[in-house]
Design a protein around this motif. Structure first.
Motif, PDB file in Angstrom:
ATOM      1  N   ARG A  51       0.869  -1.173   0.000  1.00  0.00           N
ATOM      2  CA  ARG A  51       0.000   0.000   0.000  1.00  0.00           C
ATOM      3  C   ARG A  51       0.903   1.220   0.000  1.00  0.00           C
ATOM      4  N   SER A  52       0.550   2.209  -0.838  1.00  0.00           N
ATOM      5  CA  SER A  52       1.349   3.429  -0.895  1.00  0.00           C
ATOM      6  C   SER A  52       0.450   4.647  -1.045  1.00  0.00           C
ATOM      7  N   ASP A  53       0.983   5.779  -0.605  1.00  0.00           N
ATOM      8  CA  ASP A  53       0.298   7.044  -0.839  1.00  0.00           C
ATOM      9  C   ASP A  53       0.310   7.326  -2.337  1.00  0.00           C
ATOM     10  N   PRO A 125      11.578   5.733 -16.409  1.00  0.00           N
ATOM     11  CA  PRO A 125      12.314   6.933 -15.988  1.00  0.00           C
ATOM     12  C   PRO A 125      12.237   7.270 -14.498  1.00  0.00           C
ATOM     13  N   TYR A 126      11.241   6.781 -13.785  1.00  0.00           N
ATOM     14  CA  TYR A 126      11.111   7.094 -12.353  1.00  0.00           C
ATOM     15  C   TYR A 126      11.402   5.898 -11.454  1.00  0.00           C
ATOM     16  N   LEU A 127      11.802   4.791 -12.034  1.00  0.00           N
ATOM     17  CA  LEU A 127      12.016   3.546 -11.284  1.00  0.00           C
ATOM     18  C   LEU A 127      12.934   3.773 -10.086  1.00  0.00           C
ATOM     19  N   HIS A 128      14.021   4.486 -10.268  1.00  0.00           N
ATOM     20  CA  HIS A 128      15.039   4.627  -9.223  1.00  0.00           C
ATOM     21  C   HIS A 128      14.614   5.521  -8.063  1.00  0.00           C
ATOM     22  N   GLU A 129      13.470   6.203  -8.169  1.00  0.00           N
ATOM     23  CA  GLU A 129      13.053   7.116  -7.098  1.00  0.00           C
ATOM     24  C   GLU A 129      11.685   6.799  -6.520  1.00  0.00           C
ATOM     25  N   ARG A 130      11.120   5.675  -6.848  1.00  0.00           N
ATOM     26  CA  ARG A 130       9.783   5.331  -6.375  1.00  0.00           C
ATOM     27  C   ARG A 130       9.836   4.127  -5.436  1.00  0.00           C
ATOM     28  N   SER A 131       9.570   4.369  -4.167  1.00  0.00           N
ATOM     29  CA  SER A 131       9.632   3.290  -3.176  1.00  0.00           C
ATOM     30  C   SER A 131       8.650   2.177  -3.510  1.00  0.00           C
ATOM     31  N   LEU A 134      10.663   0.158  -6.056  1.00  0.00           N
ATOM     32  CA  LEU A 134      11.954  -0.369  -5.620  1.00  0.00           C
ATOM     33  C   LEU A 134      11.826  -1.477  -4.579  1.00  0.00           C
ATOM     34  N   TYR A 135      10.983  -1.287  -3.576  1.00  0.00           N
ATOM     35  CA  TYR A 135      10.869  -2.300  -2.521  1.00  0.00           C
ATOM     36  C   TYR A 135      10.263  -3.612  -3.023  1.00  0.00           C
ATOM     37  N   PRO A 136       9.173  -3.576  -3.806  1.00  0.00           N
ATOM     38  CA  PRO A 136       8.684  -4.844  -4.372  1.00  0.00           C
ATOM     39  C   PRO A 136       9.693  -5.481  -5.333  1.00  0.00           C
ATOM     40  N   LEU A 137      10.410  -4.664  -6.105  1.00  0.00           N
ATOM     41  CA  LEU A 137      11.434  -5.198  -7.010  1.00  0.00           C
ATOM     42  C   LEU A 137      12.535  -5.884  -6.216  1.00  0.00           C
ATOM     43  N   ALA A 138      12.976  -5.261  -5.139  1.00  0.00           N
ATOM     44  CA  ALA A 138      14.024  -5.855  -4.304  1.00  0.00           C
ATOM     45  C   ALA A 138      13.568  -7.159  -3.663  1.00  0.00           C
ATOM     46  N   GLU A 139      12.278  -7.268  -3.408  1.00  0.00           N
ATOM     47  CA  GLU A 139      11.748  -8.500  -2.811  1.00  0.00           C
ATOM     48  C   GLU A 139      11.921  -9.691  -3.751  1.00  0.00           C
ATOM     49  N   ILE A 140      11.742  -9.481  -5.056  1.00  0.00           N
ATOM     50  CA  ILE A 140      11.794 -10.608  -6.000  1.00  0.00           C
ATOM     51  C   ILE A 140      13.099 -10.692  -6.784  1.00  0.00           C
ATOM     52  N   ALA A 141      13.865  -9.589  -6.837  1.00  0.00           N
ATOM     53  CA  ALA A 141      15.104  -9.592  -7.636  1.00  0.00           C
ATOM     54  C   ALA A 141      16.143  -8.662  -7.017  1.00  0.00           C
ATOM     55  N   PRO A 142      16.633  -8.989  -5.821  1.00  0.00           N
ATOM     56  CA  PRO A 142      17.536  -8.071  -5.118  1.00  0.00           C
ATOM     57  C   PRO A 142      18.838  -7.764  -5.864  1.00  0.00           C
ATOM     58  N   GLN A 143      19.237  -8.622  -6.787  1.00  0.00           N
ATOM     59  CA  GLN A 143      20.496  -8.410  -7.512  1.00  0.00           C
ATOM     60  C   GLN A 143      20.295  -7.836  -8.915  1.00  0.00           C
ATOM     61  N   CYS A 159      16.221   6.341  -1.596  1.00  0.00           N
ATOM     62  CA  CYS A 159      14.782   6.560  -1.774  1.00  0.00           C
ATOM     63  C   CYS A 159      14.058   6.500  -0.432  1.00  0.00           C
ATOM     64  N   ASP A 160      13.349   7.549  -0.101  1.00  0.00           N
ATOM     65  CA  ASP A 160      12.549   7.579   1.122  1.00  0.00           C
ATOM     66  C   ASP A 160      11.401   6.572   1.012  1.00  0.00           C
ATOM     67  N   LYS A 161      11.317   5.680   1.978  1.00  0.00           N
ATOM     68  CA  LYS A 161      10.261   4.666   1.957  1.00  0.00           C
ATOM     69  C   LYS A 161       8.887   5.285   2.212  1.00  0.00           C
ATOM     70  N   GLY A 162       8.853   6.418   2.883  1.00  0.00           N
ATOM     71  CA  GLY A 162       7.582   7.074   3.161  1.00  0.00           C
ATOM     72  C   GLY A 162       6.638   6.161   3.928  1.00  0.00           C
ATOM     73  N   SER A 163       5.386   6.150   3.539  1.00  0.00           N
ATOM     74  CA  SER A 163       4.379   5.349   4.236  1.00  0.00           C
ATOM     75  C   SER A 163       4.166   3.976   3.604  1.00  0.00           C
ATOM     76  N   LEU A 164       5.046   3.589   2.669  1.00  0.00           N
ATOM     77  CA  LEU A 164       4.905   2.306   1.997  1.00  0.00           C
ATOM     78  C   LEU A 164       4.844   1.172   3.008  1.00  0.00           C
ATOM     79  N   GLU A 165       3.868   0.278   2.838  1.00  0.00           N
ATOM     80  CA  GLU A 165       3.790  -0.890   3.714  1.00  0.00           C
ATOM     81  C   GLU A 165       3.328  -2.104   2.943  1.00  0.00           C
ATOM     82  N   ARG A 166       3.955  -3.242   3.307  1.00  0.00           N
ATOM     83  CA  ARG A 166       3.559  -4.518   2.707  1.00  0.00           C
ATOM     84  C   ARG A 166       2.228  -4.931   3.340  1.00  0.00           C
TER      85      ARG A 166
END
Length: 167
Positions: A51-53, A125-131, A134-143, A159-166
């Motif tokens: 869930r994200s803002d 273009p915004y992949l590197h700055e969107r929590s 980035l966080y779901p991507l890191a969950e399935i492909a950290p490398q 990247c600020d995680k902000g209010s992102l929550e699994r």
């Protein structure tokens, strides 16, 4: 004896999913199932739901996001067309930039390719700055390697995680 045509190689790609209208959890889960059934696609793996803002205009409901990885023989624009057809099946209406939507599918990465086309830019273009990507991507492909960027781990640190929550 005639030569057989060369087989089209499978390319690993990553797709961001998001929804904030009309039961967003169902929209994203259904889209994951539909991506898995696309012709020329196989081996879908996906992150948890997050869930994200909202990004963009104020007053929108929160988003439900995920990232999927799959292998495809579709060329990038063919995959984009298939993804946009899925958005249309979910009654996606493009009224407002970064506005609310039933389903948003973004091609984040297509192998190690860098693509600049009027319809498609890869890496996104915004992949590197969107929590919420980035966080779901890191969950399935950290490398995973993001062309023209630092490592995924470095992108996460910046990247600020902000209010992102699994969820």
């Amino acid at each position: 004896m005639a030569e057989s045509p060369a087989l089209t190689p499978w390319t690993r790609c990553y797709i961001g999913l998001g929804s904030n209208l009309e039961n967003p959890v169902t929209q994203v889960v259904t889209a994951l199932l539909e991506l898995e059934r696309l012709d020329g696609c196989r081996n879908l793996v996906h992150s948890s739901l997050y869930r994200s803002d909202p990004v963009g205009p104020a007053g929108q409901p929160d988003y439900i996001n995920a990232v999927a990885s799959l292998e495809t023989t579709l060329r990038p624009l063919e995959l984009l067309d298939a993804m946009q057809a899925l958005e249309q099946q979910h009654q996606r209406v493009r009224i407002q930039h970064w506005g609310p939507r039933t389903l948003d599918l973004d091609l984040l990465l297509y192998g190690d390719q860098q693509i600049t086309h009027e319809r498609l830019t890869v890496p996104h273009p915004y992949l590197h700055e969107r929590s919420f990507v980035l966080y779901p991507l890191a969950e399935i492909a950290p490398q995973v390697h993001i062309p023209e960027q630092k490592s995924l781990a470095e992108c996460l640190k910046a990247c600020d995680k902000g209010s992102l929550e699994r969820i």
